[in-house]
Structures are given as structure tokens and as C-alpha cells.
Design a protein around this motif. Structure first.
Motif, short mmCIF file in Angstrom:
data_model
loop_
_atom_site.label_atom_id
_atom_site.label_comp_id
_atom_site.label_asym_id
_atom_site.label_seq_id
_atom_site.Cartn_x
_atom_site.Cartn_y
_atom_site.Cartn_z
N ARG A 238 44.99 31.16 45.10
CA ARG A 238 44.55 33.01 44.26
C ARG A 238 44.46 32.54 43.20
O ARG A 238 45.63 32.22 42.77
N LYS A 239 44.29 32.82 42.05
CA LYS A 239 44.48 32.60 40.77
C LYS A 239 44.84 33.87 40.08
O LYS A 239 43.42 34.88 39.95
N GLU A 240 45.86 33.80 39.37
CA GLU A 240 46.00 34.91 38.24
C GLU A 240 46.16 34.24 37.24
O GLU A 240 47.23 33.23 36.64
N THR A 241 46.23 35.48 35.74
CA THR A 241 47.11 35.17 34.91
C THR A 241 48.82 35.34 34.71
O THR A 241 49.36 36.35 36.07
N PRO A 242 49.66 35.20 34.05
CA PRO A 242 50.95 34.88 34.54
C PRO A 242 51.03 36.02 33.89
O PRO A 242 52.04 37.22 34.79
N GLY A 243 50.88 36.69 32.85
CA GLY A 243 50.53 38.28 32.98
C GLY A 243 50.43 38.88 33.40
O GLY A 243 51.36 40.42 33.29
N ASN A 244 49.47 39.19 34.51
CA ASN A 244 49.21 39.77 34.71
C ASN A 244 50.05 39.61 36.55
O ASN A 244 50.24 40.82 36.77
N LEU A 245 50.54 38.89 37.03
CA LEU A 245 52.11 38.95 37.46
C LEU A 245 52.85 39.30 37.26
O LEU A 245 53.67 40.22 37.95
N ARG A 246 53.50 39.13 35.39
CA ARG A 246 54.43 40.23 34.96
C ARG A 246 54.17 41.48 34.97
O ARG A 246 55.13 42.34 35.64
N ARG A 247 53.11 42.39 35.26
CA ARG A 247 53.04 43.28 35.06
C ARG A 247 53.13 43.78 36.31
O ARG A 247 53.01 45.18 36.57
N PHE A 248 52.36 43.18 37.11
CA PHE A 248 52.56 43.42 38.83
C PHE A 248 53.93 43.87 38.98
O PHE A 248 54.15 44.78 39.69
N LEU A 249 55.13 43.00 38.80
CA LEU A 249 56.48 43.29 39.00
C LEU A 249 57.33 44.03 37.76
O LEU A 249 57.91 45.04 38.25
N ALA A 250 57.22 44.14 37.22
CA ALA A 250 57.17 45.52 36.34
C ALA A 250 57.20 46.53 36.50
O ALA A 250 57.35 47.90 36.00
N GLY A 251 55.70 47.02 36.96
CA GLY A 251 54.92 48.56 37.02
C GLY A 251 55.10 49.33 38.28
O GLY A 251 56.02 48.72 39.26
N GLY A 252 54.31 50.25 37.83
CA GLY A 252 53.89 50.89 38.98
C GLY A 252 53.63 50.57 40.13
O GLY A 252 52.99 50.93 41.83
N GLN A 253 52.62 49.58 40.24
CA GLN A 253 51.46 48.14 40.55
C GLN A 253 52.54 47.93 42.20
O GLN A 253 53.29 47.40 42.22
N ASN A 254 51.22 48.80 43.21
CA ASN A 254 52.12 48.43 44.17
C ASN A 254 51.70 47.04 45.57
O ASN A 254 52.09 46.59 46.56
N SER A 255 50.60 46.63 45.00
CA SER A 255 49.98 45.61 45.41
C SER A 255 49.30 44.96 44.30
O SER A 255 48.44 45.71 43.46
N LEU A 256 48.79 44.26 44.88
CA LEU A 256 48.11 42.60 43.67
C LEU A 256 46.94 42.10 44.72
O LEU A 256 47.27 41.18 45.82
N PHE A 257 45.51 41.88 44.53
CA PHE A 257 45.09 41.20 45.17
C PHE A 257 44.37 41.86 45.96
O PHE A 257 45.12 42.73 46.99
#
Length: 91
Positions: A35-54
């Protein structure tokens, strides 16, 4: 390129791809999912309330300090959130 060992035979590799990162799950020789993703979106996933990615074949789910790596609905490995963040910062 950074790699995290998921279990006895699977690896999660972070490969730079222009301004994105390519997250690749391999068994050492064969690519099972990516899966391709920007580093910024991965960091937001780690820091935010989002529980799933992709959505789709490869998914990441965050819960209580761990990130579950899921391929085709099966959890194939757990990564400590701190380990994932450290790997991401090393790129």
C-alpha cells in the motif's frame, strides 16, 4: 528502507516512493501485499483518534498501544505503536 519483523516469517518494509512510502508485506522472498501512503497520513494515524487505516487487502488497526497488521481479514502481526513511530521517523 526500514523493516519491522511481524512474526516468524513475515516482514513489513517501508520503501520510499517519491513523496510517498510503500508499505510492503513479504515472507522474505514474495510480496504478499502493499500500500502506498504519505508519511504525513501515517503520522496522523498514529497521533489521532483514527483507529484504522486503509481498506482492502492490507489494513492497519490501532488499539491500546498496538497496531494490528491485517491481510485479507487475518491478523498477521502486531507492532508496538512506539516501534512503528520510530521506524517512520527514521526514514
Amino acid at each position: 528502507m526500514e523493516t519491522i519483523k511481524l512474526n516468524n516469517n513475515l516482514l513489513l518494509t517501508f520503501e520510499p516512493d517519491n513523496k510517498r512510502l510503500r508499505l510492503v508485506i513479504t515472507d522474505g522472498h514474495t510480496e504478499l501485499a502493499c500500500r502506498k501512503e504519505t508519511p504525513g497520513n501515517l503520522r496522523r494515524f498514529l497521533a489521532g483518534g483514527q483507529n484504522s487505516l486503509f481498506k482492502g487487502r492490507l489494513q492497519l488497526h490501532k488499539d491500546a498501544g498496538d497496531i494490528s497488521v491485517v491481510i485479507k481479514g487475518q491478523v498477521v502481526g502486531l507492532i508496538k505503536t512506539e516501534s512503528f513511530a520510530t521506524t517512520l521517523n527514521n526514514l
